[in-house]
Design a protein around this motif. Structure first.
Motif, PDB file in Angstrom:
ATOM      1  N   ASN A 195       6.962   3.110 -10.689  1.00  0.00           N
ATOM      2  CA  ASN A 195       7.227   3.576  -9.325  1.00  0.00           C
ATOM      3  C   ASN A 195       7.270   5.089  -9.300  1.00  0.00           C
ATOM      4  O   ASN A 195       7.940   5.732 -10.112  1.00  0.00           O
ATOM      5  N   ALA A 201      17.812  13.642   0.184  1.00  0.00           N
ATOM      6  CA  ALA A 201      17.261  12.603  -0.688  1.00  0.00           C
ATOM      7  C   ALA A 201      18.026  11.292  -0.522  1.00  0.00           C
ATOM      8  O   ALA A 201      17.451  10.206  -0.612  1.00  0.00           O
ATOM      9  N   TRP A 202      19.325  11.383  -0.300  1.00  0.00           N
ATOM     10  CA  TRP A 202      20.172  10.215  -0.065  1.00  0.00           C
ATOM     11  C   TRP A 202      21.013  10.455   1.181  1.00  0.00           C
ATOM     12  O   TRP A 202      21.601  11.533   1.334  1.00  0.00           O
ATOM     13  N   TRP A 206      11.376  11.085  -2.686  1.00  0.00           N
ATOM     14  CA  TRP A 206      11.020   9.797  -2.074  1.00  0.00           C
ATOM     15  C   TRP A 206      10.990   9.852  -0.547  1.00  0.00           C
ATOM     16  O   TRP A 206      10.199   9.164   0.087  1.00  0.00           O
ATOM     17  N   HIS A 229      18.398   1.738   2.774  1.00  0.00           N
ATOM     18  CA  HIS A 229      18.556   2.634   1.616  1.00  0.00           C
ATOM     19  C   HIS A 229      20.050   2.870   1.407  1.00  0.00           C
ATOM     20  O   HIS A 229      20.886   2.231   2.058  1.00  0.00           O
ATOM     21  N   HIS A 230      20.402   3.796   0.501  1.00  0.00           N
ATOM     22  CA  HIS A 230      21.815   3.959   0.132  1.00  0.00           C
ATOM     23  C   HIS A 230      22.721   4.310   1.321  1.00  0.00           C
ATOM     24  O   HIS A 230      23.926   4.059   1.279  1.00  0.00           O
ATOM     25  N   TRP A 252      13.493  -5.426  -4.039  1.00  0.00           N
ATOM     26  CA  TRP A 252      13.842  -4.287  -4.891  1.00  0.00           C
ATOM     27  C   TRP A 252      15.318  -4.009  -4.810  1.00  0.00           C
ATOM     28  O   TRP A 252      15.840  -3.653  -3.739  1.00  0.00           O
ATOM     29  N   ASP A 285      17.831  -1.456  -6.118  1.00  0.00           N
ATOM     30  CA  ASP A 285      17.864  -0.168  -6.805  1.00  0.00           C
ATOM     31  C   ASP A 285      19.055  -0.027  -7.747  1.00  0.00           C
ATOM     32  O   ASP A 285      20.122  -0.598  -7.518  1.00  0.00           O
ATOM     33  N   PHE A 318       5.101   1.860  -1.662  1.00  0.00           N
ATOM     34  CA  PHE A 318       6.497   1.951  -1.310  1.00  0.00           C
ATOM     35  C   PHE A 318       6.527   2.763  -0.027  1.00  0.00           C
ATOM     36  O   PHE A 318       5.717   3.681   0.136  1.00  0.00           O
ATOM     37  N   HIS A 346       9.433   4.964   2.152  1.00  0.00           N
ATOM     38  CA  HIS A 346      10.823   5.409   2.292  1.00  0.00           C
ATOM     39  C   HIS A 346      11.022   6.053   3.660  1.00  0.00           C
ATOM     40  O   HIS A 346      10.332   7.008   4.020  1.00  0.00           O
ATOM     41  N   TYR A 376      13.058  -3.456   0.124  1.00  0.00           N
ATOM     42  CA  TYR A 376      14.029  -2.722  -0.697  1.00  0.00           C
ATOM     43  C   TYR A 376      15.352  -2.849   0.036  1.00  0.00           C
ATOM     44  O   TYR A 376      15.468  -2.427   1.188  1.00  0.00           O
ATOM     45  N   GLU A 425      10.513   8.169 -13.081  1.00  0.00           N
ATOM     46  CA  GLU A 425       9.858   8.115 -11.762  1.00  0.00           C
ATOM     47  C   GLU A 425       8.662   9.065 -11.738  1.00  0.00           C
ATOM     48  O   GLU A 425       8.139   9.394 -10.684  1.00  0.00           O
ATOM     49  N   ALA A 481      20.759   2.822  -8.417  1.00  0.00           N
ATOM     50  CA  ALA A 481      21.792   3.802  -8.053  1.00  0.00           C
ATOM     51  C   ALA A 481      22.911   3.049  -7.346  1.00  0.00           C
ATOM     52  O   ALA A 481      22.712   2.487  -6.265  1.00  0.00           O
TER      53      ALA A 481
HETATM   54  C1  FUL Z   1      16.037   5.682  -6.784  1.00  0.00           C
HETATM   55  C2  FUL Z   1      16.748   5.958  -5.469  1.00  0.00           C
HETATM   56  O1  FUL Z   1      17.989   6.573  -5.682  1.00  0.00           O
HETATM   57  C3  FUL Z   1      15.781   6.829  -4.717  1.00  0.00           C
HETATM   58  O2  FUL Z   1      16.319   7.341  -3.529  1.00  0.00           O
HETATM   59  C4  FUL Z   1      14.552   5.996  -4.426  1.00  0.00           C
HETATM   60  O3  FUL Z   1      14.848   4.945  -3.546  1.00  0.00           O
HETATM   61  C5  FUL Z   1      13.968   5.453  -5.732  1.00  0.00           C
HETATM   62  C6  FUL Z   1      12.835   4.512  -5.536  1.00  0.00           C
HETATM   63  O4  FUL Z   1      14.950   4.830  -6.498  1.00  0.00           O
HETATM   64  O5  FUL Z   1      16.837   5.189  -7.740  1.00  0.00           O
END
Ligand code: FUL
Length: 691
Positions: free
Chosen positions: A281, A59-60, A288, A98-99, A182, A184, A47, A49, A144, A242, A186
């Motif tokens: 993962n 992180a986000w 991450w 990502h988010h 992928w 996710d 992976f 990030h 992702y 995780e 969240a």
């Molecule tokens: C999580 C995400 O919120 C993290 O930031 C990351 O990408 C991880 C792999 O999955 O749910």
């Protein structure tokens, strides 16, 4: 599902037309699709990030980060691909979005992308650079694409689904073959959303209309596997953590509909009606994305080996994450550790001790050589040992030419015919006596067992329960070298020292007098009561197999905290600050806050040390400004030290503060500020220095 059906028909057709031969076992449904089978055989991939929040140390991302901060001046996707290749990985999955919603490719459908970043003067396409690097290094490429988008103004409305699918179409059309996508779990929450700055909730089950999204994905990439956590059941499942492991019992099955509690994600569902294997993962660092303060928290060789045995060794795949640094590279420690891990796996699995051995079985399907037990050691993963249909218990015995030493056992089922084995044991014949060395449940695509070295003339695999006649395509036996890294030394509140090896098979030797330990020093067999005074413990791990030893581990402990007590705090968790365990902590949702300790008697103090909460999610509670007081009566306090814990954000290790010698029975650490200037203080440990 359709694929499974076709597989079955092909199989039946094949088995009925081969006259004169024993009929092959029928597949036990459900079975994996071709894509799932191909994916499972990859076993280990990475992976990556990287996004705007790499530059804000979060992180986000929130979705409002300025694209101008995204400037990886040394970006080199070939470095990432080289490291992954050398690490033995088979592919890379990249956070294209990502988010935060920031796109690492110049999507036609938004300006929130590399188009508006200084990187490559807005002309760059990182997805393309990485896809090209993967091709060059013979790696598969995956993407992702976060369904949650904290930047997009339409997030939460139906229009966003069109946007999301447009982006998917770009990613699945313009970058060659994609092996995995992928999505996710969240989804929804607070965000920028084009300036609205609000909280938007969605129903992850209905909002994305996953079935139609899946159709689009499969149309664009017929060989792909889809990972989805939270939406409709896809091809692969999250394993519910995780932390880098899946259950020892691990069925590659779930039910097609219905909720999946975490337990089920961990273990799968024995009688599930759909093939949904688990992907483990985990990140090589606690978080991450890249955070400089985690530079000393990169998973070590023994931790990576554990992760491997607990994922690939338990019928899962391993998706190991590298966070990319702001300069665009993988950190050298991550590279060093992942390559050491590759080397250790090569050493562990270099010599299969079952080659050229003899096998026999309690049952062979139709007594046919086509299904003989020898098929489990013939090095072909296609052929397999099979029993008659009526059998669900059977044993396979292997005889070595001479007594053989080993500590690993690897076993595989031909999963294209379904996952069957429910329980098995392994025995070794040592000095003419059978000893049980393992009692396990499922096998699946691959199971690897670790146990202490035995020297045996035979091994016996007993399938003790199966859903249908058991089939075994492969077994292997190895003697893995002991991993000799310095052991961990801890001392609890009572003054008792524990020494923990990283490899259970190694022996431990220690000293308490400051001298260098050797294999002639005291052997550690049980916890050592070191009394209440100061003590220096030095220890080594030693391999009796090859007489090698680790480097020396050393810990200097202050006076034991046996008679200490925490004053005025009822929360029992507060005792964690005295327990000698760096991984347990106490949190207070208040700043300033006082932590007062009664030392039980007067001590001659010359300083104190503080270790902040080591959990990445508790980073807000790291104290940055403090005052330290002493007292003899818990009422008149004298300030003996104050100031800041400099650089504690980036390096949250022990903070040592010395002061002029003073006699006192009570100490008080006053937390004045934390690194984020909000209301939390967190403590893993608090200790004093004496003279
Ligand atoms: C999580 C995400 O919120 C993290 O930031 C990351 O990408 C991880 C792999 O999955 O749910």
């Amino acid at each position: 599902m359709k694929n499974n059906y076709i597989n079955t028909l092909l199989f039946l057709a094949f088995s009925f037309t081969v006259w004169g031969q024993t009929k092959a076992p029928e597949p036990l449904l459900p079975v994996p699709s071709k894509n799932q089978l191909r994916w499972q055989q990859m076993e280990y991939y990475s992976f990556i990030h990287f996004s705007v929040n790499t530059y804000t140390d979060m992180a986000w991302g929130l979705g409002n980060e300025d694209p101008k901060i995204f400037n990886p001046t040394k970006l080199d996707c070939r470095q990432w691909a080289r490291i992954c290749k050398q690490a033995g990985m088979k592919g890379i999955i990249f956070t294209a979005k990502h988010h935060s919603g920031f796109c690492l490719w110049p999507s036609k459908y938004t300006d929130y992308s590399v188009k508006n970043a200084p990187w490559r003067n807005g002309q760059g396409d990182m997805v393309k650079e990485l896809a090209d690097a993967c091709r060059e290094y013979g790696l598969k490429f995956g993407v992702y694409l976060s369904p949650w988008d904290r930047n997009h103004p339409d997030y939460g409305k139906p229009e966003y689904i069109t946007y999301f699918r447009n982006q998917l179409t770009e990613l699945l059309t313009n970058y060659g073959e994609i092996f995995e996508v992928w999505f996710d779990g969240a989804n929804g929450g607070s965000g920028y959303y084009g300036g609205a700055n609000e909280t938007r909730k969605i129903d992850a089950k209905t909002y994305y209309d996953w079935q139609n999204t899946y159709k689009l994905v499969r149309k664009l990439q017929p060989n792909i596997v889809i990972w989805n956590d939270g939406g409709d059941r896809a091809d692969l499942r999250w394993v519910g953590t995780e932390a880098g492991y899946v259950g020892e019992t691990n069925w590659s099955l779930l039910n097609a509909t219905g909720d999946v509690p975490e337990q089920m994600l961990r273990y799968g569902v024995e009688n599930g009606n759909t093939w949904v294997p688990g992907e483990v993962n985990t990140s090589i660092r606690p978080e991450w994305f890249y955070h400089p303060k985690e530079d000393k928290k990169v998973k070590t060789l023994p931790q990576l080996m554990d992760t491997y045995y607990n994922s690939v060794g338990r019928n899962g795949t391993l998706l190991l994450n590298f966070p990319i640094m702001p300069n665009g590279l993988i950190h050298e420690t991550d590279e060093k550790n992942v390559l050491a891990f590759a080397q250790a796996r090569r050493e562990a699995f270099s010599k299969n001790l079952l080659i050229n051995t003899k096998t026999q079985a309690t049952n062979v399907r139709g007594k046919s050589s086509q299904f003989a037990p020898q098929k489990a050691i013939d090095q072909s993963k296609e052929s397999y040992w099979a029993t008659d249909d009526s059998v669900t218990k059977a044993s396979l015995t292997v005889s070595f030419a001479k007594p053989t030493t080993f500590n690993r056992f690897l076993i595989q089922e031909p999963i294209w015919l379904g996952q069957r084995v429910k329980a098995f044991t392994l025995e070794a014949k040592v000095n003419d006596t059978w000893q049980q060395i393992a009692k396990e449940t499922t096998i699946g695509y691959k199971r690897i067992l670790r146990f202490n070295t035995v020297k045996a003339t035979q091994i016996r695999l007993n399938i003790t329960d199966a859903k249908a006649c058991p089939l075994i395509s492969n077994i292997e036996v190895y003697q893995a070298p002991i991993i000799l890294t310095p052991p961990q030394i801890t001392r609890n509140q009572a003054g008792v020292v524990h020494i923990t090896p990283t490899d259970a098979e190694s022996e431990l030797f220690y000293t308490l007098d400051g001298s260098i330990p050797t294999s002639k020093s005291s052997k550690y067999t049980d916890a050592i009561d070191t009394g209440l005074g100061k003590v220096t413990v030095k220890a080594i791990a030693f391999s009796p197999q090859n007489k090698l030893q680790s480097e020396v581990a050393e810990e200097k402990f202050e006076i034991a905290r046996k008679h200490w007590s925490i004053v005025g705090i009822q929360d029992k968790k507060a005792l964690h600050v005295l327990d000698g365990n760096e991984y347990t902590s106490w949190q207070k949702d208040k700043v300033p806050t006082d932590l007062i300790i009664d030392l039980g008697k007067e001590e001659n103090l010359v300083g104190f040390r503080y270790l902040p909460d080591q959990n990445w999610w508790a980073e807000a509670s790291i104290i940055s400004q403090y005052q330290f007081y002493v007292s003899n009566d818990n009422s008149n306090w004298q300030l003996v030290s104050e100031g800041e814990f400099a650089n504690i954000k980036n390096n949250p290790t022990w903070q040592i503060k010395e002061f002029t010698s003073v006699k006192a029975r009570y100490i008080k650490l006053k937390a004045l500020k934390n690194i984020q200037e909000n209301a939390a203080s967190g403590y893993a440990e608090l200790d004093i220095l004496t003279n």
